[in-house]
Every structure is written in C-alpha cells, then in structure tokens.
Design an enzyme around this catalytic site. Sequence first.
Site, PDB file in Angstrom:
ATOM      1  N   THR A 172       0.790  -1.262   0.116  1.00 59.94           N
ATOM      2  CA  THR A 172      -0.015   0.189  -0.057  1.00 59.94           C
ATOM      3  C   THR A 172       0.719   1.244  -0.068  1.00 59.94           C
ATOM      4  O   THR A 172       1.921   1.272   0.578  1.00 59.94           O
ATOM      5  CB  THR A 172      -0.934  -0.050   1.252  1.00 59.94           C
ATOM      6  OG1 THR A 172      -1.728  -1.245   1.149  1.00 59.94           O
ATOM      7  CG2 THR A 172      -1.459   1.286   1.671  1.00 59.94           C
ATOM      8  N   ARG A 200     -14.626  -6.631  -0.177  1.00 58.44           N
ATOM      9  CA  ARG A 200     -13.856  -6.114   1.236  1.00 58.44           C
ATOM     10  C   ARG A 200     -13.088  -5.121   1.424  1.00 58.44           C
ATOM     11  O   ARG A 200     -12.437  -4.709   0.149  1.00 58.44           O
ATOM     12  CB  ARG A 200     -12.733  -7.585   1.550  1.00 58.44           C
ATOM     13  CG  ARG A 200     -11.800  -7.145   2.742  1.00 58.44           C
ATOM     14  CD  ARG A 200     -10.582  -6.764   2.411  1.00 58.44           C
ATOM     15  NE  ARG A 200      -9.637  -6.466   3.678  1.00 58.44           N
ATOM     16  CZ  ARG A 200      -8.519  -5.890   3.475  1.00 58.44           C
ATOM     17  NH1 ARG A 200      -8.294  -5.202   2.433  1.00 58.44           N
ATOM     18  NH2 ARG A 200      -7.885  -5.647   4.706  1.00 58.44           N
ATOM     19  N   GLY A 202     -10.584  -2.519   3.041  1.00 58.25           N
ATOM     20  CA  GLY A 202      -9.420  -2.595   4.043  1.00 58.25           C
ATOM     21  C   GLY A 202      -9.602  -1.042   4.775  1.00 58.25           C
ATOM     22  O   GLY A 202     -10.410  -0.326   4.783  1.00 58.25           O
ATOM     23  N   ASP A 203      -8.557  -0.910   5.624  1.00 56.77           N
ATOM     24  CA  ASP A 203      -8.267   0.167   6.570  1.00 56.77           C
ATOM     25  C   ASP A 203      -8.047   1.333   5.827  1.00 56.77           C
ATOM     26  O   ASP A 203      -8.029   2.734   6.023  1.00 56.77           O
ATOM     27  CB  ASP A 203      -7.141   0.080   7.617  1.00 56.77           C
ATOM     28  CG  ASP A 203      -5.982  -0.220   6.783  1.00 56.77           C
ATOM     29  OD1 ASP A 203      -5.828  -1.103   5.977  1.00 56.77           O
ATOM     30  OD2 ASP A 203      -4.970   0.523   7.164  1.00 56.77           O
ATOM     31  N   THR A 223       0.143   1.506   6.706  1.00 50.54           N
ATOM     32  CA  THR A 223       0.101   0.410   5.862  1.00 50.54           C
ATOM     33  C   THR A 223       0.112  -0.694   6.692  1.00 50.54           C
ATOM     34  O   THR A 223       0.507  -0.844   7.678  1.00 50.54           O
ATOM     35  CB  THR A 223       1.051   0.483   4.859  1.00 50.54           C
ATOM     36  OG1 THR A 223       1.071  -0.907   4.218  1.00 50.54           O
ATOM     37  CG2 THR A 223       2.637   0.664   5.321  1.00 50.54           C
ATOM     38  N   GLY A 224      -0.531  -2.088   6.135  1.00 51.63           N
ATOM     39  CA  GLY A 224      -0.230  -3.312   6.937  1.00 51.63           C
ATOM     40  C   GLY A 224      -1.637  -4.048   6.735  1.00 51.63           C
ATOM     41  O   GLY A 224      -2.559  -3.734   6.056  1.00 51.63           O
ATOM     42  N   GLY A 226      -4.848  -4.833   7.259  1.00 49.87           N
ATOM     43  CA  GLY A 226      -6.111  -3.799   7.477  1.00 49.87           C
ATOM     44  C   GLY A 226      -7.092  -3.720   8.484  1.00 49.87           C
ATOM     45  O   GLY A 226      -7.234  -2.923   9.332  1.00 49.87           O
TER      46      GLY A 226
END
Length: 305
Positions: A172, A200, A202-203, A223-224, A226
């Site tokens: 990301t 879906r 994500g964050d 990032t990571g 989510g």
Amino acid sequence: MPINPVLVVHGGAWAIPDDMVEAHLNGVRNAAAAGWRPLEKGGSALDAVEEAVVVLEDDETFDAGRGSFLNRDGKVQLDAFIMDGATLRGGGVGGVERLRNPVRAARKILSDSPHVYFVAEGAERFAAEHGIALCRNEDLIIPREVERLREYQAQTSTHGNDLFAPEISHDTVGAVALDRDGNIAASTSTGGTLNKAPGRLGDSSLIGCGCYADNLSAAASTTGWGEPIMKLVLAKWAADRVESGNLPEWVAKEAMNYLKQRLNGHGGIILLDAKGRFGIAHNTPRMAWALRTMQKQEAGIQRSA
Ligand code: ASP
C-alpha cells in the site's frame, strides 16, 4: 516566520526481499520528487500528496493502481482516501475496478462533492462525470499478479497459508505533506490484501484508520494488515496523541507498539504535524519510505528503533 515544507511518502511495510529493495526505493524517491514539485513552488499539501500517490499508483512495484494484488475472483479492487488538514474535508473511494488512479477520484470527491465517500460503480460514475477516464479492469492486471494469486490459491487449498504473516507483502502507498501556508494533508491508496473476498474494504480508505489529517493534530498514512488497523482507528489514534503534545517520532513508534500489543497487528505509519515534525515507524522487517525537506532528501527501507 516562513514555513518550510515537508513531504514523507511510504510504499508499504513488510519483509521486502533484497531483490525488490531497489524497485521500492526508486518508487518512493520518484513519488517524493513528484510531490515536492508543487510544494517548492508554494503549492498545497493536498496537491503534493495527490501527485506523490499518483506516481506510486502508476508504479507496478506497489499494491496500488495497476499491478495491485488480485482479489479472490482475480479482479483488481482499489481503495483510496485523501484528506485536507486545513478544512477536514476528505474524499474516499472503495472497491473501484475501473480507475487507474483512484486518488484522482478521491481528490475530486474532496473538492467537488458534499460527500466524503463513493464506492464501487457509484464512485466510477462520479469519476467519469467529473472528467476522469475509466479503464477496463484488465488494464490494471499484470501477469505477476495473476501468477501470485494462482500460487497463493494453490497453497491455501493444500496447507492453509497465513495471509497475515509479515512476509506477505503490504505494498500500500501513502503520503503526508506540510505546505508553506502551514497546512497538512494525507493520502493512502491500495489494492488491499491478496485474495481478498470481493467487496472487502481495508483500512486504507477509511477515515482515521488508514489515513487522517487535521492541522491541529497531525497527518497520518498507515499500511499493513488492515483489519487490526481499522479496529484501532490507528491514524486518528496517532493524530490525537500528537495533539496532546507528544512528538510524532515517538507517537509513530508507540502506534506500532499499540498495534502489536493490542491486536498482534503489523504494519507501518508515517506521521507529520503542522510544525514539520515527523515520524516514520513500522513493526515489520522493512518499510519503503522517502522524505523531502528544504535541507534534505532521504529514502530508506528500514526505520525501526
Ligand atoms: N492496509 C491494506 C489493507 O488492509 C493493505 C496494505 O497495507 O498492504 O487493505
């Protein structure tokens, strides 16, 4: 006192393998150069983060724009968010399949719409109505990702791969900037996680989770993995701690400790306040980042204490 601009960008936090380090460093350096152009001419932090993220979306190294991870159905589905710390206006898109640069659509939402989010076909329609060309989903798919999904799906069906292990890539992208007027902004863009269920979210595009900006506190991009990041509303968590007087450098590290301790999450964060103080931290082996200030120009692949 004149305000000196600052720009920080990231290109994901995970165990970036040695043979991919150069591509990641080039990518974040190019993005920092693109974001710096408006800033040095006195342009806005918002323009800076948009231009930096466009470069990262266009770079197939990263999980944003063309070259993103594929979802379970073999499609690219993109999420992005951009936020203006001066006005708290934000623009976000989720689950878009026909936009090369979702951040451009997010910026249009921020500037031309009373709303904050548009998702899926409605977001694409909004973009088209505002002069952004739509592409085909196939235009966003590259052979590397078709192969990656095929391998992943073959493995999971036999021995249950861990999608959230730190060696699973998190590419990301994001940027935070401070301009000469003293305003900060942030943006984050992603293709999400590999083999994600269609739909879906994500964050990354969620306000306060993967991205946040408020002149009174800080601009943040994460990032990571989510799901833990969104459960902790991590970007806002970090901004609030800056607002209560902590240094962004310390808060960025604390955010990563909190993510790990509270939910065993992993990832990275860039954080910048309106005084130009910044933090770059990750709890993964590596994170691609780049920094521009009036005095220096730096890029790296590791920044953990
Ligand atoms: N945070 C992103 C998501 O969960 C993925 C990433 O950062 O790589 O969608």
